[in-house]
Design an enzyme around this catalytic site. Sequence first.
Site, PDB file in Angstrom:
ATOM      1  N   SER A  32       3.996   0.800  -7.528  1.00 53.31           N
ATOM      2  CA  SER A  32       3.755   0.911  -8.972  1.00 53.31           C
ATOM      3  C   SER A  32       3.753   2.378  -9.410  1.00 53.31           C
ATOM      4  O   SER A  32       4.302   2.712 -10.463  1.00 53.31           O
ATOM      5  CB  SER A  32       2.463   0.196  -9.384  1.00 53.31           C
ATOM      6  OG  SER A  32       1.366   0.710  -8.699  1.00 53.31           O
ATOM      7  N   GLY A  39       0.814  -1.218   0.000  1.00 51.07           N
ATOM      8  CA  GLY A  39       0.000   0.000   0.000  1.00 51.07           C
ATOM      9  C   GLY A  39       0.840   1.258   0.000  1.00 51.07           C
ATOM     10  O   GLY A  39       0.362   2.337   0.345  1.00 51.07           O
ATOM     11  N   ASP A  68      -1.589   8.658  -5.949  1.00 48.10           N
ATOM     12  CA  ASP A  68      -0.266   8.038  -5.790  1.00 48.10           C
ATOM     13  C   ASP A  68       0.753   8.659  -6.730  1.00 48.10           C
ATOM     14  O   ASP A  68       1.879   8.964  -6.347  1.00 48.10           O
ATOM     15  CB  ASP A  68      -0.355   6.530  -6.067  1.00 48.10           C
ATOM     16  CG  ASP A  68      -1.353   5.849  -5.164  1.00 48.10           C
ATOM     17  OD1 ASP A  68      -1.823   6.492  -4.204  1.00 48.10           O
ATOM     18  OD2 ASP A  68      -1.680   4.676  -5.415  1.00 48.10           O
ATOM     19  N   GLU A  88      -1.941   2.823 -15.422  1.00 47.73           N
ATOM     20  CA  GLU A  88      -2.717   1.892 -14.581  1.00 47.73           C
ATOM     21  C   GLU A  88      -4.031   1.536 -15.265  1.00 47.73           C
ATOM     22  O   GLU A  88      -4.429   0.372 -15.304  1.00 47.73           O
ATOM     23  CB  GLU A  88      -3.018   2.523 -13.217  1.00 47.73           C
ATOM     24  CG  GLU A  88      -1.808   2.812 -12.363  1.00 47.73           C
ATOM     25  CD  GLU A  88      -1.296   1.593 -11.612  1.00 47.73           C
ATOM     26  OE1 GLU A  88      -1.962   0.545 -11.638  1.00 47.73           O
ATOM     27  OE2 GLU A  88      -0.205   1.697 -11.012  1.00 47.73           O
ATOM     28  N   TYR A 135     -11.148  -3.249  -5.887  1.00 45.88           N
ATOM     29  CA  TYR A 135     -10.918  -1.793  -5.946  1.00 45.88           C
ATOM     30  C   TYR A 135     -11.818  -1.148  -7.007  1.00 45.88           C
ATOM     31  O   TYR A 135     -12.511  -0.161  -6.740  1.00 45.88           O
ATOM     32  CB  TYR A 135      -9.443  -1.516  -6.263  1.00 45.88           C
ATOM     33  CG  TYR A 135      -9.102  -0.048  -6.379  1.00 45.88           C
ATOM     34  CD1 TYR A 135      -8.656   0.678  -5.281  1.00 45.88           C
ATOM     35  CD2 TYR A 135      -9.238   0.632  -7.593  1.00 45.88           C
ATOM     36  CE1 TYR A 135      -8.350   2.029  -5.387  1.00 45.88           C
ATOM     37  CE2 TYR A 135      -8.937   1.982  -7.711  1.00 45.88           C
ATOM     38  CZ  TYR A 135      -8.490   2.673  -6.610  1.00 45.88           C
ATOM     39  OH  TYR A 135      -8.193   4.011  -6.722  1.00 45.88           O
TER      40      TYR A 135
HETATM   41  C1  GLA Z   1      -4.823   3.254  -4.391  1.00 45.95           C
HETATM   42  C2  GLA Z   1      -5.067   4.076  -5.653  1.00 45.95           C
HETATM   43  C3  GLA Z   1      -5.277   5.557  -5.324  1.00 45.95           C
HETATM   44  C4  GLA Z   1      -6.303   5.741  -4.225  1.00 45.95           C
HETATM   45  C5  GLA Z   1      -6.025   4.822  -3.053  1.00 45.95           C
HETATM   46  C6  GLA Z   1      -7.108   4.869  -2.009  1.00 45.95           C
HETATM   47  O1  GLA Z   1      -3.606   3.591  -3.812  1.00 45.95           O
HETATM   48  O2  GLA Z   1      -4.002   3.951  -6.554  1.00 45.95           O
HETATM   49  O3  GLA Z   1      -5.623   6.272  -6.483  1.00 45.95           O
HETATM   50  O4  GLA Z   1      -7.601   5.575  -4.715  1.00 45.95           O
HETATM   51  O5  GLA Z   1      -5.870   3.466  -3.461  1.00 45.95           O
HETATM   52  O6  GLA Z   1      -7.141   6.120  -1.410  1.00 45.95           O
END
Ligand code: GLA
Length: 378
Positions: free
Chosen positions: A124, A120, A169, A157, A219
């Site tokens: 990537s 987390g 991210d 992505e 997700y």
């Molecule tokens: C992942 C996704 C982000 C965001 C988070 C949750 O890291 O890549 O864009 O949505 O989950 O906050």
Amino acid sequence: MKEQIQEQFKQRFGTDGVIYASAGRINLIGEHTDYNGGFVFPGAIDKYIMAEININGTDKVRVFSMDMDAYCEFGLNEEDAPQEQWARYIFGVCRETIKRGGTVKGFDTVFAGNVPLGAGLSSSAALESCFAFALNDLFNDNKIDKFELAKIGQSTEHNYCGVNCGIMDQFASVFGKKDCLMRLDCRSLEHEYFPFHPEGYKVVLLNSKVKHELVDSPYNKRRESCERVAATLGLDTLRDATYTMLADVRDKVSDEDYRRARFVIGEKQRVLDVCDALERGDYETVGRCMYETHDGLSRDYEVSCEELDYLNDVARECGVTGSRIMGGGFGGCTINLVKEDRYDNFIATAKEKFNAKYGHEPEVINVIISDGAHKVID
Ligand code: GLA
């Protein structure tokens, strides 16, 4: 890491290249709000993906991943997409740069990283941002602006890796600044740097080592739920949704979608509350919001897991100021804001109790808020 990359590069390609790096991230608060047009509050960390790159005068990209001990070669046309998932991140960045009118030619590269995978921490996005930044520097005179670099990673992505992620991210990885968290409005893309020096507190991550894999994970389903509720409300995103508006469509949406949206509406506000609290030095409020986020992610958004809920419970028992699951969910880390004088006891207790229950200790990851994408050596 740098020396090992250089040695490998020389051995494999017989030359030297330019070295670039980009960072993983933490997020203090604002989870699953980015693709809902809300706010996020991340910072880049001192865990990087680093790549040495040299233009090779051909139309082929030749890549060696030190961590995978794997080699891959691909061309730059759409039909040249490699099968290997890890190489698709780099191929995607090349293609997305080209699609935006940028130039990319053949290059050789060796890369490695110390961002834990599936924890987390956005390994990537660090990989994508490293290459987006590098290709901009090597082939495009740095003409592509920084937001576009982040979007190149995000589109990679979406189009090459099957994750319909938001922008958080890649934004954090490209824009990260030492000692600062960044509040990003994901609708207007306005952002503000907040110096982050929590005097008397530490921020520590505990990695449950439950691997999270956003590809093919629920997700994308979470995002679809939010989009359905927004559409029912006649909105583009949940950004302007309120609890009252949600209550009005209670009968028109499924219970599951209702709970997803309820979390997002609360979370949008918590980011703003946390930023205000930080400016007052009010870490108790910051911590309370973090626990609220955890509860929402666990019960309403349902992206936690038993191990992360357990780490959260242990944090509460140890008097940790704030604790929550961080990132997309389905495994990975908790982020904890803990008073310095409670730190040692918390870490010892979490290790002991988690080990007794799950047969391994959580990995303790201390992070320093650091710069994002940059050139390391010319
Ligand atoms: C992942 C996704 C982000 C965001 C988070 C949750 O890291 O890549 O864009 O949505 O989950 O906050």
